[in-house]
Design a protein around this motif. Structure first.
Motif, PDB file in Angstrom:
ATOM      1  N   GLN A   6       0.936  -1.287  -0.038  1.00  0.00           N
ATOM      2  CA  GLN A   6      -0.153  -0.002   0.019  1.00  0.00           C
ATOM      3  C   GLN A   6       0.917   1.328  -0.053  1.00  0.00           C
ATOM      4  O   GLN A   6       0.557   2.098  -0.678  1.00  0.00           O
ATOM      5  CB  GLN A   6      -0.854   0.110   1.361  1.00  0.00           C
ATOM      6  CG  GLN A   6      -2.231  -0.973   1.207  1.00  0.00           C
ATOM      7  CD  GLN A   6      -2.871  -0.781   2.406  1.00  0.00           C
ATOM      8  OE1 GLN A   6      -2.268  -1.067   3.478  1.00  0.00           O
ATOM      9  NE2 GLN A   6      -4.265  -0.809   2.170  1.00  0.00           N
ATOM     10  N   VAL A   7       1.935   1.308   0.915  1.00  0.00           N
ATOM     11  CA  VAL A   7       2.881   2.293   0.708  1.00  0.00           C
ATOM     12  C   VAL A   7       3.427   2.672  -0.695  1.00  0.00           C
ATOM     13  O   VAL A   7       3.248   3.603  -1.110  1.00  0.00           O
ATOM     14  CB  VAL A   7       3.820   2.126   1.854  1.00  0.00           C
ATOM     15  CG1 VAL A   7       5.070   3.402   1.852  1.00  0.00           C
ATOM     16  CG2 VAL A   7       3.270   1.967   3.075  1.00  0.00           C
ATOM     17  N   ALA A   8       3.791   1.657  -1.245  1.00  0.00           N
ATOM     18  CA  ALA A   8       4.481   1.758  -2.680  1.00  0.00           C
ATOM     19  C   ALA A   8       3.265   2.343  -3.367  1.00  0.00           C
ATOM     20  O   ALA A   8       3.454   3.281  -4.370  1.00  0.00           O
ATOM     21  CB  ALA A   8       4.810   0.421  -3.170  1.00  0.00           C
ATOM     22  N   LYS A  12       3.513   6.272  -5.427  1.00  0.00           N
ATOM     23  CA  LYS A  12       3.309   6.161  -6.916  1.00  0.00           C
ATOM     24  C   LYS A  12       2.000   6.963  -7.459  1.00  0.00           C
ATOM     25  O   LYS A  12       2.185   7.771  -8.246  1.00  0.00           O
ATOM     26  CB  LYS A  12       3.265   4.719  -7.773  1.00  0.00           C
ATOM     27  CG  LYS A  12       4.556   4.152  -7.734  1.00  0.00           C
ATOM     28  CD  LYS A  12       4.596   2.943  -8.407  1.00  0.00           C
ATOM     29  CE  LYS A  12       5.787   1.933  -8.163  1.00  0.00           C
ATOM     30  NZ  LYS A  12       5.941   0.899  -8.839  1.00  0.00           N
ATOM     31  N   GLY A  13       0.733   6.589  -6.487  1.00  0.00           N
ATOM     32  CA  GLY A  13      -0.378   7.203  -6.840  1.00  0.00           C
ATOM     33  C   GLY A  13      -0.223   8.801  -6.744  1.00  0.00           C
ATOM     34  O   GLY A  13      -1.082   9.354  -7.330  1.00  0.00           O
ATOM     35  N   ALA A  14       0.746   9.316  -5.764  1.00  0.00           N
ATOM     36  CA  ALA A  14       0.927  10.835  -5.636  1.00  0.00           C
ATOM     37  C   ALA A  14       1.934  11.197  -6.418  1.00  0.00           C
ATOM     38  O   ALA A  14       2.188  12.561  -6.634  1.00  0.00           O
ATOM     39  CB  ALA A  14       1.167  10.756  -4.371  1.00  0.00           C
ATOM     40  N   ALA A  63      10.101  13.045   5.775  1.00  0.00           N
ATOM     41  CA  ALA A  63       9.335  14.345   5.618  1.00  0.00           C
ATOM     42  C   ALA A  63       8.081  13.903   4.545  1.00  0.00           C
ATOM     43  O   ALA A  63       6.875  14.220   4.753  1.00  0.00           O
ATOM     44  CB  ALA A  63       9.912  15.505   5.027  1.00  0.00           C
ATOM     45  N   LEU A  64       8.394  13.013   3.454  1.00  0.00           N
ATOM     46  CA  LEU A  64       7.371  12.863   2.396  1.00  0.00           C
ATOM     47  C   LEU A  64       6.420  11.898   2.911  1.00  0.00           C
ATOM     48  O   LEU A  64       5.334  11.944   2.805  1.00  0.00           O
ATOM     49  CB  LEU A  64       8.286  12.116   1.053  1.00  0.00           C
ATOM     50  CG  LEU A  64       7.341  11.902   0.128  1.00  0.00           C
ATOM     51  CD1 LEU A  64       6.722  12.988  -0.516  1.00  0.00           C
ATOM     52  CD2 LEU A  64       8.475  11.101  -0.898  1.00  0.00           C
ATOM     53  N   LEU A  65       7.172  10.848   3.717  1.00  0.00           N
ATOM     54  CA  LEU A  65       6.187   9.835   4.160  1.00  0.00           C
ATOM     55  C   LEU A  65       5.100  10.669   5.300  1.00  0.00           C
ATOM     56  O   LEU A  65       4.138  10.085   5.259  1.00  0.00           O
ATOM     57  CB  LEU A  65       7.006   8.808   4.897  1.00  0.00           C
ATOM     58  CG  LEU A  65       7.666   7.806   3.796  1.00  0.00           C
ATOM     59  CD1 LEU A  65       8.782   6.803   4.895  1.00  0.00           C
ATOM     60  CD2 LEU A  65       6.941   7.238   3.098  1.00  0.00           C
ATOM     61  N   GLU A  66       5.726  11.515   5.880  1.00  0.00           N
ATOM     62  CA  GLU A  66       4.761  12.180   6.910  1.00  0.00           C
ATOM     63  C   GLU A  66       3.713  12.973   6.006  1.00  0.00           C
ATOM     64  O   GLU A  66       2.395  12.762   6.502  1.00  0.00           O
ATOM     65  CB  GLU A  66       5.338  13.195   7.835  1.00  0.00           C
ATOM     66  CG  GLU A  66       4.794  13.897   8.700  1.00  0.00           C
ATOM     67  CD  GLU A  66       5.203  15.009   9.464  1.00  0.00           C
ATOM     68  OE1 GLU A  66       6.453  15.113   9.341  1.00  0.00           O
ATOM     69  OE2 GLU A  66       4.755  15.718  10.511  1.00  0.00           O
ATOM     70  N   LYS A  67       4.052  13.640   5.077  1.00  0.00           N
ATOM     71  CA  LYS A  67       3.037  14.212   3.989  1.00  0.00           C
ATOM     72  C   LYS A  67       2.075  13.250   3.510  1.00  0.00           C
ATOM     73  O   LYS A  67       0.711  13.861   3.368  1.00  0.00           O
ATOM     74  CB  LYS A  67       3.679  14.971   3.009  1.00  0.00           C
ATOM     75  CG  LYS A  67       3.058  15.898   2.276  1.00  0.00           C
ATOM     76  CD  LYS A  67       3.702  16.731   1.510  1.00  0.00           C
ATOM     77  CE  LYS A  67       3.994  16.171   0.013  1.00  0.00           C
ATOM     78  NZ  LYS A  67       4.448  16.903  -1.086  1.00  0.00           N
ATOM     79  N   LEU A  68       2.382  12.084   3.141  1.00  0.00           N
ATOM     80  CA  LEU A  68       1.657  11.202   2.556  1.00  0.00           C
ATOM     81  C   LEU A  68       0.585  10.466   3.725  1.00  0.00           C
ATOM     82  O   LEU A  68      -0.138   9.553   3.511  1.00  0.00           O
ATOM     83  CB  LEU A  68       2.268  10.099   1.865  1.00  0.00           C
ATOM     84  CG  LEU A  68       3.134  10.606   0.542  1.00  0.00           C
ATOM     85  CD1 LEU A  68       3.754   9.759  -0.045  1.00  0.00           C
ATOM     86  CD2 LEU A  68       1.903  11.131  -0.246  1.00  0.00           C
TER      87      LEU A  68
END
Lengths: 141, 141
Positions: A6-8, A12-14, A63-68
């Motif tokens: 799901q994380v992957a 990609k979805g974003a 930081a990106l993972l937090e944003k997502l």
DNA sequence: GATTAAATAAGAATTATTCCTATTTACAAG
DNA sequence: CTTGTAAATAGGAATAATTCTTATTTAATC
């Protein structure tokens, strides 16, 4: 609990690429699903496997993972910002074990209790965290 | 609100000396009774008056004032630890204005709502803070 | 005024985080 | 599969907050 596939997909979805270094960072969080990790700890673990990964990359990735919404920040009184895998999508707070560092979700939110009571102040955000000892840590000396 | 005489007494009463640098640090907090200040801000203001005061001294002094309950720490999600003059002796939480930085005490504490609900977890500490805009900041564009 | 332990100054050291730029890479389109 | 492209990364330097070290100074006491 969110899984790695799901994380992957979410990346990609974003519109973000699923790169090697990003996978390494994500794996660290999945390897410690209950822990709270400072970015420097994540960096150390990533470099343990792949020494040439740069600090900059790890900081940007977290930081990106937090944003997502893949990881969520936890705020401890006297330490640097820490993160853990997001518990879910609904609004919630946390119980933090002061001994083992485990972080558990708490569904109750006290916001309803104060919304009407703070005259003149318009609330836009809040924080509520509980600290103590989890069941396991209370039983082991 | 605590006054400066009391702070001096509290220092001496606890066996600490009332020195020049310590007075400078205390004065900074009294000069901004509602503000939240990072230690580096306190340092800058102290050095504005007395350039030869060392960073070390200011950091140690703020830590001492925290230990004595003269200032209290505030935790913002994405910034360094900040402090303000202690609001009083009773247990309380804070409303923090995101625009002007003013910090107001809030007497309500949500702990009673959860004490019985977190089975197996023994709570020893907690944090609750509200963020938003104060009356004055809502009215000025 | 003298004594003494506590506190300080000065500046170096440490550590977390960010910046810079050339190089590499994931992904998509042909 | 090959190529084009923007996005992402490595490497290393830079920055900034905080802490450490040691010789010197000072507040409080006698």
């Amino acid at each position: 609990m969110i899984d790695r596939e799901q994380v992957a997909k979410r990346l990609k979805g974003a519109g973000y690429k699923f790169t090697g270094p990003r996978r390494l960072v994500i794996d660290v969080f999945f390897r410690h699903p209950e822990a709270s990790l400072a970015v420097k700890d994540v960096l150390a673990e990533v470099q343990g496997e792949c020494p040439h990964v740069s600090p900059d990359t790890v900081y940007r990735t977290v930081a990106l993972l937090e944003k997502l919404g893949v990881v969520e920040p936890l705020d401890f009184s006297d330490e640097a910002k820490k993160y853990r895998l997001a518990c879910g999508t609904e609004h919630h707070h946390h119980l933090v074990c002061l001994r083992c560092g485990a972080v558990m979700p708490l569904q109750y939110c006290p916001l309803v209790e104060v919304e009407d009571g703070v005259e003149g102040f318009s609330i836009v955000d809040h924080r509520f965290e509980l600290y103590g000892y989890c069941k396991a840590c209370q039983q082991t000396p």
